[in-house]
Write an enzyme that holds these catalytic residues in place. Structure first.
Site, PDB file in Angstrom:
ATOM      1  N   CYS A   1      78.438  14.524  26.604  1.00  0.00           N
ATOM      2  CA  CYS A   1      78.774  13.160  26.217  1.00  0.00           C
ATOM      3  C   CYS A   1      77.533  12.283  26.353  1.00  0.00           C
ATOM      4  O   CYS A   1      76.667  12.539  27.190  1.00  0.00           O
ATOM      5  CB  CYS A   1      79.877  12.588  27.113  1.00  0.00           C
ATOM      6  SG  CYS A   1      81.469  13.401  26.936  1.00  0.00           S
TER       7      CYS A   1
ATOM      8  N   GLY B   1      83.327  31.550  19.461  1.00  0.00           N
ATOM      9  CA  GLY B   1      83.596  32.557  18.455  1.00  0.00           C
ATOM     10  C   GLY B   1      84.463  33.715  18.899  1.00  0.00           C
ATOM     11  O   GLY B   1      84.433  34.782  18.281  1.00  0.00           O
TER      12      GLY B   1
END
Length: 326
Positions: A131, A248
Site C-alpha cells: 500500500c 498462479g
C-alpha cells in the site's frame, strides 16, 4: 480428510494447506454457492481498510497471456461494516478466517489490528504492505525493509496475543529476503509470498493503456515461477518461518511445487475467477500427488527441494519391489 495434509502457520493449526488469496474470494458468500467453505484450510478476506472505498474507476481488469492485470484500488466497505456484516457470516460457516489488513500509515494499520483484538473468530491477520505510505511520498511499504517492519511491529503490538500475523510481501523489490528478515524481526509469525507483480497492457484497439490506472498488479500462472523463486529464497534464509505460497496456483502440482520450495500452505487466487471450485479441487489433487510420491505427511515435503540429491525424507514410503509372477 486425512491427516496427511495438516499444516500449521505459527500457532494456527489448519486441517489442510489450501487457502483463498486475499481479494479473490469476495466476502465468501460468492464461493459458498459452490462448496462448503469449511473445506478450505482458511479463508483470507479481501484487504480491509479503516474507511469504505469505491476503488478505481473502470476499466480496472484486463487479461494478459496466462495472467490477469488488475487495478482495483482496494474497494471495500471499511472495518465497521466488515465486523458487523461479513465476519459474523464467515464465522457462521465454521471457516477459519484470516483477516487481511491494509492502510496508508503505520498508525492506521495499528488501529485496525487493535479493532480486531477482542473480536472472536479471527484466526490470523495478514498484513498487506503493498500500500502507498502517505507519510513517505506514497512509496509502497513493501519496498523498504524499515517501512514494512514498522507496519508489522504496529500490528503485532496491537493484535491479540497468540493470533498469527503474516506479512504479505511484494516481489518487485531489490531483495525480498532482506525485507522478509526485517518483517520477522519485527514480529511477523509467518510470510505470504507473493503479492502481484506490477505491469501494464496497451489495448491495440484503443491505442491506450488497458487500465484506467495505467499499471496494475499481474497475477495468475504467468507469475508462478517468480513466486516459487521468492518462496525458495526466503525459506533458505528463514527455514523455520511458515510461508504461504501465492501466485498462479491452479492445480495440485502447482501447490506441490510451492511446498517443495518451502511453503507450508498455498493460496488460490486468479483460478477462482474461472473455476470457483478450484480450492477443493487443488486440495484433492495435492493429496493425490503426495500419495503418488509416497509422502506420508505434507510437512515432510515442505522445503524438500532444498535437500541434496538422493535425500529420502523419513516419512517417504519406499517403492515395494514387484513380485515375480510364475
Amino acid at each position: 480428510m486425512s491427516d496427511r495434509v495438516r499444516t500449521t502457520l505459527g500457532a494456527l493449526e489448519l486441517p489442510n494447506p489450501v487457502l483463498t488469496a486475499s481479494g479473490c474470494g469476495g466476502t465468501g458468500r460468492e464461493l459458498a454457492q459452490f462448496f462448503d467453505l469449511s473445506r478450505l484450510g482458511a479463508f483470507v478476506t479481501t484487504s480491509v481498510m479503516a474507511q469504505a472505498r469505491a476503488g478505481r474507476p473502470t476499466p480496472r481488469v484486463t487479461e494478459t497471456p496466462s495472467g490477469l492485470l488488475t487495478a482495483m484500488g482496494l474497494p471495500g466497505p471499511g472495518i465497521e461494516t466488515f465486523l458487523e456484516r461479513d465476519l459474523p457470516w464467515l464465522i457462521e460457516q465454521d471457516v477459519r478466517v484470516i483477516v487481511s489488513l491494509a492502510g496508508n500509515s503505520v498508525e492506521e494499520y495499528g488501529d485496525l489490528a487493535l479493532r480486531l483484538r477482542h473480536v472472536p473468530g479471527v484466526a490470523g491477520i495478514e498484513v498487506n504492505v503493498a500500500c502507498p505510505n502517505v507519510e513517505d511520498r506514497g512509496r509502497m511499504f513493501a519496498r523498504h525493509p524499515s517501512a514494512a517492519a514498522a507496519v508489522v511491529r504496529a500490528v503485532r503490538a496491537h493484535a491479540r496475543p497468540g493470533v498469527p500475523v503474516l506479512a504479505k510481501l511484494a516481489p518487485d523489490v531489490t531483495d525480498i529476503v532482506t525485507i522478509a528478515l526485517a518483517c520477522v524481526d519485527a514480529g511477523a509469525d509467518g510470510l505470504t509470498l507473493i503479492n502481484t507483480l506490477e505491469g501494464m497492457a496497451i489495448d491495440p484497439g484503443t491505442l491506450r493503456p488497458g487500465l484506467t490506472g495505467v499499471s496494475g498488479g499481474l497475477s495468475g500462472p504467468a507469475i508462478r515461477p517468480v513466486a516459487v523463486h521468492c518462496v525458495y529464497q526466503v525459506h533458505a534464509a528463514l527455514p523455520s518461518t511458515p510461508i504461504v505460497g501465492v501466485g498462479g496456483v491452479a492445480s495440485g502440482l502447482d501447490a506441490l511445487e510451492f511446498i517443495l520450495a518451502g511453503a507450508s500452505a498455498v493460496a488460490v487466487g486468479t483460478a477462482l475467477f474461472h473455476d470457483p471450485n478450484a480450492g477443493p479441487r487443488v486440495l484433492r489433487e495435492l493429496e493425490e500427488a503426495l500419495a503418488a510420491r509416497r509422502i506420508a505427511r505434507l510437512a515432510d515435503a515442505v522445503g524438500l527441494a532444498h535437500k541434496p540429491a538422493g535425500y529420502v525424507p523419513p516419512q517417504v514410503r519406499p517403492q515395494e519391489p514387484e513380485k515375480e509372477t510364475l
